[in-house]
Design an enzyme around this catalytic site. Structure first.
Site, short mmCIF file in Angstrom:
data_model
loop_
_atom_site.label_atom_id
_atom_site.label_comp_id
_atom_site.label_asym_id
_atom_site.label_seq_id
_atom_site.Cartn_x
_atom_site.Cartn_y
_atom_site.Cartn_z
CB SER A 91 -44.86 79.96 20.76
OG SER A 91 -45.50 81.01 20.03
CE LYS B 7 -49.02 80.47 19.58
NZ LYS B 7 -47.91 81.31 19.06
CB SER C 258 -44.03 82.14 17.38
OG SER C 258 -43.16 82.25 18.47
#
Length: 450
Positions: A149, A79, A173
């Site tokens: 996210s 990420k 997330s």
């Protein structure tokens, strides 16, 4: 089955049999990225040259008897809020458009030591402050969002663009995009995985964890970044599974609820005791969560928001401004109520080993959809997406999302398994059984399977 579709477990076996090499696997994954990431948009940065060179070294090491374990030669996505030395790490924001870290985050260092190979940085909602990931599409249907996210991480794993990915979870997330994209997502116990080198969203809620194609793979990755786990079994006999009669099935799509209740029945058939439970004080979970995340995020971004506010996306800018209105009194009250909730959940889990529920109240919303209809009322999409996941962040408990079927729209449904603190082995054990009896067996969605 193509190499990019394999699980970590399957790949490791083929490597050691000599039936597949790290170079062949990496070529398969990078070819897949080149062919499909223009549609899916999972990656902010692809490190193809670096990845190919690393695969050659990994293959040479195996040939010469140097074996770093199950992650040796396995392609991973990371990420874009997690630092990677020498690789652009923007946190999905113009605020950090040129940021190149000089050191790896601790979690990246540990994965590299275990032999995993970086293929790229996966898209995130800006500074991980959202559940949409607008840069990315859901591989099961490009008209739908992947969630967030960690949407890029989940989309990459679902589409076969990486065999696993690292995400972060502050209110859901990891688990939300895992559920919407039909993959496995694990939020470990708060504090059990280092956050050093990870851009914070809310320090008292943030957790780092894996997104994978199988529950066993989640265990392998977790063992590399945290503590080694025992070998998973397919036996849930002797375990007590709670299924909530309140909150977690309120305003839930019927097709989602049907999948979860069917899975509960299958756990009972497998030998677990399944009992209905009432989750305490559910009305305060959301307010506590929102008070904590908005105030802590605004505290972190305070100076940059003042000097470079125009560079933030409008939705994140608005949330950061909202957090500035939270008083110190409000924050302290929220932390006090949080402590009370932890005690209440400790009492709840005195009689059960895990709690199962839907991960998300519906399948993936459409791109651009702002509200969900519930029998005459509507709910904001973001509020709906995290309504069932944020409790585990407030209490700090481990929670796993496992794909367990398809909804009426042929999109994945995830089931959430929440356990006592530091019982990831039990959570994964239950998830492993759910995975085995699930109807959702494809590793990659048909839409991008050509």
């Amino acid at each position: 089955m193509q190499p990019y579709q394999l699980t970590i477990t399957e790949t490791a076996r083929l490597f050691r049999l000599g039936d597949l090499s790290p170079v062949e696997l990496m070529d398969s994954v990078l070819d897949r990225i080149e062919a499909l990431d223009g549609l899916v948009g999972a990656f902010a940065t692809v490190t193809a040259e670096r990845a190919r060179s690393a695969a050659v070294r990994a293959e040479h090491a195996l040939v010469n008897g140097v074996d770093l374990g199950l992650l040796h030669g396995i392609p991973m996505g990371v990420k874009d809020i997690v630092d990677t030395a020498g690789v652009l790490t923007t946190s999905g924001s113009a605020v950090r458009a040129d940021h190149v870290p000089t050191a790896d985050a601790e979690v990246v260092r540990r994965l590299a030591d275990a032999g995993a190979l970086l293929v790229g940085k996966t898209h995130t909602h800006e500074f991980a402050y959202g559940l949409i990931t607008p840069t990315t599409r859901n591989p099961w249907n490009l008209a739908h969002i992947p969630g967030g996210s960690s949407g890029g991480s989940a989309a990459a794993v679902a589409a076969g663009l990486a065999q696993f990915a690292i995400g972060t979870d502050t209110g859901g997330s990891i688990r939300v995009p895992a559920a919407l994209c039909g993959v496995v997502g694990l939020k470990p116990t708060y504090g059990s995985v280092s956050r050093h080198g990870v851009t914070p969203l809310a320090w008292s809620l943030d957790t780092v964890g894996p997104i994978t194609r199988s529950v066993a793979d989640a265990g392998h990755v977790l063992s590399a970044i945290s503590s080694p786990l025992p070998v998973l079994t397919s036996d849930v006999r002797g375990l007590t599974v709670g299924i909530p009669v309140n909150h977690f099935f309120d305003r839930v799509a019927p097709d989602v609820a049907t999948v979860v209740h069917r899975m509960a029945g299958l756990l009972m058939d497998a030998g677990a005791e399944v009992r209905e439970v009432t989750v305490p004080d559910t009305t305060v979970i959301g307010p506590v969560f929102w008070t904590l995340i908005t105030s802590e995020a605004s505290a972190y971004h305070e100076e940059v928001l003042r000097t470079k506010g125009a560079l933030y996306q409008p939705d994140v800018h608005a949330l950061l401004e909202q957090g500035q209105q939270v008083t110190a009194v409000d924050y302290v009250k929220a932390q006090r109520v949080r402590a009370y909730l932890k005690e209440q959940w400790k009492a709840l889990f005195a009689d059960i080993d895990v709690l199962i529920s839907p991960t998300v109240a519906s399948t993936a919303p459409l791109v651009g959809q702002t509200n969900v209809a519930w029998h005459g009322s509507t709910e904001d999409v973001t509020a709906m997406l995290l309504r069932l996941t944020c409790a585990a962040n407030v209490t700090g408990q481990p929670a796993l999302s496992v794909p367990c079927g398809l909804g009426d729209d042929a999109l994945p449904v995830g089931i959430q398994v929440t356990g006592r603190p530091f019982t990831e082995d039990t959570v994964l054990r239950v998830g492993h059984v759910l995975e085995q009896v699930s109807e959702l067996t494809a590793h990659t969605p048909v839409l991008v399977g050509s």
